[in-house]
Design a protein around this motif. Structure first.
Motif, PDB file in Angstrom:
ATOM      1  N   ALA A 295       0.824  -1.213   0.000  1.00 16.70           N
ATOM      2  CA  ALA A 295       0.000   0.000   0.000  1.00 16.70           C
ATOM      3  C   ALA A 295       0.854   1.257   0.000  1.00 16.70           C
ATOM      4  O   ALA A 295       0.505   2.256  -0.646  1.00 16.70           O
ATOM      5  N   GLY A 296       1.967   1.225   0.708  1.00 13.37           N
ATOM      6  CA  GLY A 296       2.813   2.412   0.784  1.00 13.37           C
ATOM      7  C   GLY A 296       3.683   2.633  -0.433  1.00 13.37           C
ATOM      8  O   GLY A 296       3.986   3.776  -0.789  1.00 13.37           O
TER       9      GLY A 296
ATOM     10  N   PRO B 175       1.128   3.578  -4.611  1.00 11.30           N
ATOM     11  CA  PRO B 175      -0.062   4.409  -4.449  1.00 11.30           C
ATOM     12  C   PRO B 175      -0.982   4.255  -5.654  1.00 11.30           C
ATOM     13  O   PRO B 175      -0.545   3.918  -6.754  1.00 11.30           O
TER      14      PRO B 175
ATOM     15  N   ASP C 215      -2.976   0.730  -3.281  1.00  8.62           N
ATOM     16  CA  ASP C 215      -3.150   1.409  -2.003  1.00  8.62           C
ATOM     17  C   ASP C 215      -4.629   1.574  -1.675  1.00  8.62           C
ATOM     18  O   ASP C 215      -5.070   1.334  -0.539  1.00  8.62           O
TER      19      ASP C 215
ATOM     20  N   SER D 296      -6.339  -0.156   1.546  1.00  9.07           N
ATOM     21  CA  SER D 296      -6.766   0.805   2.571  1.00  9.07           C
ATOM     22  C   SER D 296      -8.267   0.773   2.782  1.00  9.07           C
ATOM     23  O   SER D 296      -8.754   0.863   3.911  1.00  9.07           O
TER      24      SER D 296
ATOM     25  N   ARG E 252      -1.710   0.009   8.580  1.00 11.65           N
ATOM     26  CA  ARG E 252      -1.709   1.484   8.558  1.00 11.65           C
ATOM     27  C   ARG E 252      -0.357   2.039   9.019  1.00 11.65           C
ATOM     28  O   ARG E 252       0.177   2.980   8.423  1.00 11.65           O
TER      29      ARG E 252
ATOM     30  N   ARG F 172       2.289   1.245   6.342  1.00 11.30           N
ATOM     31  CA  ARG F 172       2.048   2.088   5.165  1.00 11.30           C
ATOM     32  C   ARG F 172       2.594   3.496   5.381  1.00 11.30           C
ATOM     33  O   ARG F 172       3.257   4.064   4.508  1.00 11.30           O
TER      34      ARG F 172
ATOM     35  N   PHE G  66       5.774   5.302   3.365  1.00 10.11           N
ATOM     36  CA  PHE G  66       5.669   6.603   2.698  1.00 10.11           C
ATOM     37  C   PHE G  66       6.900   7.474   2.981  1.00 10.11           C
ATOM     38  O   PHE G  66       7.359   8.222   2.123  1.00 10.11           O
TER      39      PHE G  66
END
Length: 299
Positions: free
Chosen positions: A122-123, A126, A130, A134, A178, A181, A185
């Motif tokens: 997910a990170g 994008p 993601d 998410s 979360r 992720r 980032f």
């Protein structure tokens, strides 16, 4: 291009030199300076040994019972007394360690792997990937986890340790995802990652060699803190009647029996003492690892 990669590696080395991250050896050295970490590690080693080889701690058969001794207190050779069926309670508590250890360790490790993998994807990707991961996590966040556990486990006829672990994995990954992720980032645009991308290194190798090692610390600290909660969760599920089933021996089932015999306190005290000791030990170790990995505390 080699100069760019060298500069990137140099930047990463500079970060290590500034003390914002720790090598494995430095991390171990920092943890061994904490007396509470050593004490709790020894306690957990004892619990793990108890779960793996219970016969080292007792020669009594936990399923050998004499109804004439039902709910009797401690006596010679029976330091914890007897349960409602006249079985040696010390042997039952010792043998009850295995489900708690297996559920807590396997579920926590599984959540770490699943949350870490999904958080990486997910990170680092994008957009569609993601968004899909998410939004799935958002759906699971919107449903009370304990309610989902009770509903799913109540619909399963034969509940084993691995069924419980699987259901915990199903609903337990969004929080760790979360966190992972968000960490990815902050890592994905660092110099060494950009340098690897520019020379055509495959994304899987970048994630494995560069992103994951530099983004896993917060998730690792969160996971070690959460292991203690897994111990209590297994006991709570069994106490509520949706966990392990007889003839399985567990601390949660002993809690369930003790709730009906409040005039016999030793039925409650001993499993409660073991559960609380293991839970607190895991949490203190997790807290120690978090402090050692916290960049602000390492300066």
């Amino acid at each position: 291009m080699s100069e760019q990669i060298s500069a990137a590696v140099g930047a990463e080395a500079q970060e290590l030199g500034d003390g914002r991250t720790l090598s494995n050896r430095e991390l171990l050295r920092a943890l061994l300076r904490k007396p509470q970490f050593i004490v709790c590690s020894l306690l957990l080693l004892g619990f793990f040994t108890m779960a793996a080889v219970p016969k080292l701690f007792t020669s009594a058969d936990p399923r050998f019972c004499e109804l004439a001794k039902s709910r009797q207190g401690r006596s010679s050779g029976h330091p914890f007394g007897f349960d409602i069926q006249g079985c040696d309670y010390f042997a039952n508590v010792i043998y009850g360690a295995r489900p708690s250890v297996l559920v807590s360790i396997c579920a926590s490790f599984g959540v770490f792997v699943l949350a870490g993998s999904l958080g990486l994807l997910a990170g680092y990707f994008p957009g569609f990937v993601d968004g899909l991961i998410s939004r799935t996590a958002d759906v699971l966040f919107s449903i009370p986890g304990i309610v989902v556990l009770i509903v799913i486990l109540n619909s399963v006829a034969n509940r084993s340790i691995w069924i419980i672990v699987g259901v915990i994995l199903l609903i337990g990954w969004p929080g760790g995802m979360r966190l992972m992720r968000a960490t990815v980032f902050s890592v994905r645009n660092r110099e060494y990652v950009l340098a690897a991308r520019s020379i055509g290194v495959p994304p899987v190798r970048i994630l494995r060699k560069h992103v994951f090692p530099n983004a896993m610390a917060p998730l690792l600290a969160m996971t070690t803190l959460g292991i203690g909660g897994m111990v209590g969760l297994e006991a709570a599920l069994t106490f509520l009647g949706v966990g392990l089933q007889p003839p399985s021996i567990s601390w949660g089932s002993q809690f369930g029996v003790a709730a009906s015999y409040r005039d016999t306190p030793h039925l409650f005290i001993w499993p409660a003492l073991f559960i609380s000791t293991m839970t607190i030990s895991f949490m203190i170790i997790g807290d120690s690892i978090r402090d050692a990995l916290d960049p602000k505390l390492m300066r």
